[in-house]
Write an enzyme that holds these catalytic residues in place. Sequence first.
Site, PDB file in Angstrom:
ATOM      1  N   GLU A 138       0.858   3.902   1.950  1.00  0.00           N
ATOM      2  CA  GLU A 138       1.280   4.399   3.338  1.00  0.00           C
ATOM      3  C   GLU A 138       2.399   3.521   3.428  1.00  0.00           C
ATOM      4  O   GLU A 138       3.377   4.314   4.252  1.00  0.00           O
ATOM      5  CB  GLU A 138       0.197   4.137   4.029  1.00  0.00           C
ATOM      6  CG  GLU A 138      -1.088   4.902   3.585  1.00  0.00           C
ATOM      7  CD  GLU A 138      -2.089   4.057   3.112  1.00  0.00           C
ATOM      8  OE1 GLU A 138      -1.744   3.292   2.217  1.00  0.00           O
ATOM      9  OE2 GLU A 138      -3.317   4.099   3.523  1.00  0.00           O
ATOM     10  N   CYS A 176      -5.552   1.430   5.461  1.00  0.00           N
ATOM     11  CA  CYS A 176      -6.305   0.165   6.068  1.00  0.00           C
ATOM     12  C   CYS A 176      -5.672  -0.170   7.442  1.00  0.00           C
ATOM     13  O   CYS A 176      -4.815   0.419   7.954  1.00  0.00           O
ATOM     14  CB  CYS A 176      -6.150  -0.960   5.073  1.00  0.00           C
ATOM     15  SG  CYS A 176      -4.323  -1.640   5.075  1.00  0.00           S
ATOM     16  N   CYS A 233      -1.660  -0.873   7.423  1.00  0.00           N
ATOM     17  CA  CYS A 233      -1.059   0.365   7.212  1.00  0.00           C
ATOM     18  C   CYS A 233      -1.312   1.224   8.631  1.00  0.00           C
ATOM     19  O   CYS A 233      -0.102   1.777   8.930  1.00  0.00           O
ATOM     20  CB  CYS A 233      -1.365   1.229   6.102  1.00  0.00           C
ATOM     21  SG  CYS A 233      -1.069   0.339   4.534  1.00  0.00           S
ATOM     22  N   HIS A 248       0.829  -1.083  -0.019  1.00  0.00           N
ATOM     23  CA  HIS A 248      -0.087  -0.019   0.111  1.00  0.00           C
ATOM     24  C   HIS A 248       0.942   1.283   0.101  1.00  0.00           C
ATOM     25  O   HIS A 248       2.024   1.076   0.469  1.00  0.00           O
ATOM     26  CB  HIS A 248      -0.873   0.191   1.203  1.00  0.00           C
ATOM     27  CG  HIS A 248      -2.091  -0.949   1.020  1.00  0.00           C
ATOM     28  ND1 HIS A 248      -3.094  -1.115   2.021  1.00  0.00           N
ATOM     29  CD2 HIS A 248      -2.206  -2.044   0.307  1.00  0.00           C
ATOM     30  CE1 HIS A 248      -3.897  -2.064   1.692  1.00  0.00           C
ATOM     31  NE2 HIS A 248      -3.274  -2.801   0.446  1.00  0.00           N
TER      32      HIS A 248
HETATM   33  N1  LIG Z   1      -5.318   3.009   2.169  1.00  0.00           N
HETATM   34  C1  LIG Z   1      -5.104   2.165   1.036  1.00  0.00           C
HETATM   35  N2  LIG Z   1      -3.668   2.293   0.400  1.00  0.00           N
HETATM   36  C2  LIG Z   1      -3.380   1.575  -0.714  1.00  0.00           C
HETATM   37  O1  LIG Z   1      -2.260   1.700  -1.231  1.00  0.00           O
HETATM   38  N3  LIG Z   1      -4.449   0.893  -1.053  1.00  0.00           N
HETATM   39  C3  LIG Z   1      -4.134   0.015  -2.438  1.00  0.00           C
HETATM   40  C4  LIG Z   1      -4.157  -1.484  -2.538  1.00  0.00           C
HETATM   41  C5  LIG Z   1      -4.633  -1.833  -3.839  1.00  0.00           C
HETATM   42  O2  LIG Z   1      -3.607  -1.815  -4.825  1.00  0.00           O
HETATM   43  C6  LIG Z   1      -5.670  -0.914  -3.955  1.00  0.00           C
HETATM   44  C7  LIG Z   1      -7.184  -1.196  -3.637  1.00  0.00           C
HETATM   45  O3  LIG Z   1      -7.948  -1.773  -4.548  1.00  0.00           O
HETATM   46  P1  LIG Z   1      -9.439  -1.961  -4.626  1.00  0.00           P
HETATM   47  O4  LIG Z   1      -9.909  -3.085  -3.679  1.00  0.00           O
HETATM   48  O5  LIG Z   1      -9.837  -0.475  -4.533  1.00  0.00           O
HETATM   49  O6  LIG Z   1      -9.438  -2.313  -6.108  1.00  0.00           O
HETATM   50  O7  LIG Z   1      -5.444   0.348  -3.164  1.00  0.00           O
HETATM   51  C8  LIG Z   1      -5.554   0.449  -0.627  1.00  0.00           C
HETATM   52  C9  LIG Z   1      -5.894   1.334   0.434  1.00  0.00           C
HETATM   53  C10 LIG Z   1      -7.384   1.078   1.166  1.00  0.00           C
HETATM   54  O8  LIG Z   1      -7.048   0.610   2.244  1.00  0.00           O
HETATM   55 ZN   LIG Z   2      -2.932  -0.275   3.743  1.00  0.00          ZN
END
Ligand SMILES: Nc1nc(=O)n([C@H]2C[C@H](O)[C@@H](COP(=O)(O)O)O2)cc1CO
Ligand SMILES: [Zn+2]
Length: 162
Positions: free
Chosen positions: A82, A106, A109, A80
Amino acid sequence: MSDKRKDYINWDEYFMGVAKLSGLRSKDPNTQVGCCIVSQDNKILSMGYNGLPKGCSDDEFPWVREGEDPLKTKYVYTVHSELNAILNFRGGSLEGAKLYVSLFPCNECAKAIIQSGIKEVIYDCNKYDGSTAVQASMRMFDAAGVAYHQYKRSNRKIEIEL
Ligand SMILES: Nc1nc(=O)n([C@H]2C[C@H](O)[C@@H](COP(=O)(O)O)O2)cc1CO
Ligand SMILES: [Zn+2]
């Protein structure tokens, strides 16, 4: 009388703008997330976006969301934004830093954010609000004293010629 420019971007626009610019590097076809970590005195310390770990090819690993075999989905592989921003940081401590991110963090993170000493999270979108992950993040942030609030959009549009 000062002849200073008046339409310069403010700190929040600057850091959320940098976070979103970073997200444009993401190869995820569904959700591109960008993050920018900033010191208490407004210096950019690190940036990140969601992507695969080093050595894991963007062209060979899956980007799909669903599938009977979880090993054929992106979820088990992506780092992710973060966590990437925290891991990309190369000097000193993140104690007391602020984290700008285009999507609410999430729970995994959130753990890394708390443990690295970041004290404030400014997020833009929260499209997974109410999910287990978001609820867990909020509970941990509240318990650990990490403040979080939504970025107040100025609705300024910026065009950059590259
Ligand atoms: N805060 C976040 N930072 C992130 O970098 N992500 C990333 C993980 C996945 O590559 C994508 C989410 O994919 P999707 O489930 O919306 O198709 O975003 C997801 C979240 C959400 O918690
Ligand atoms: Zn995350």
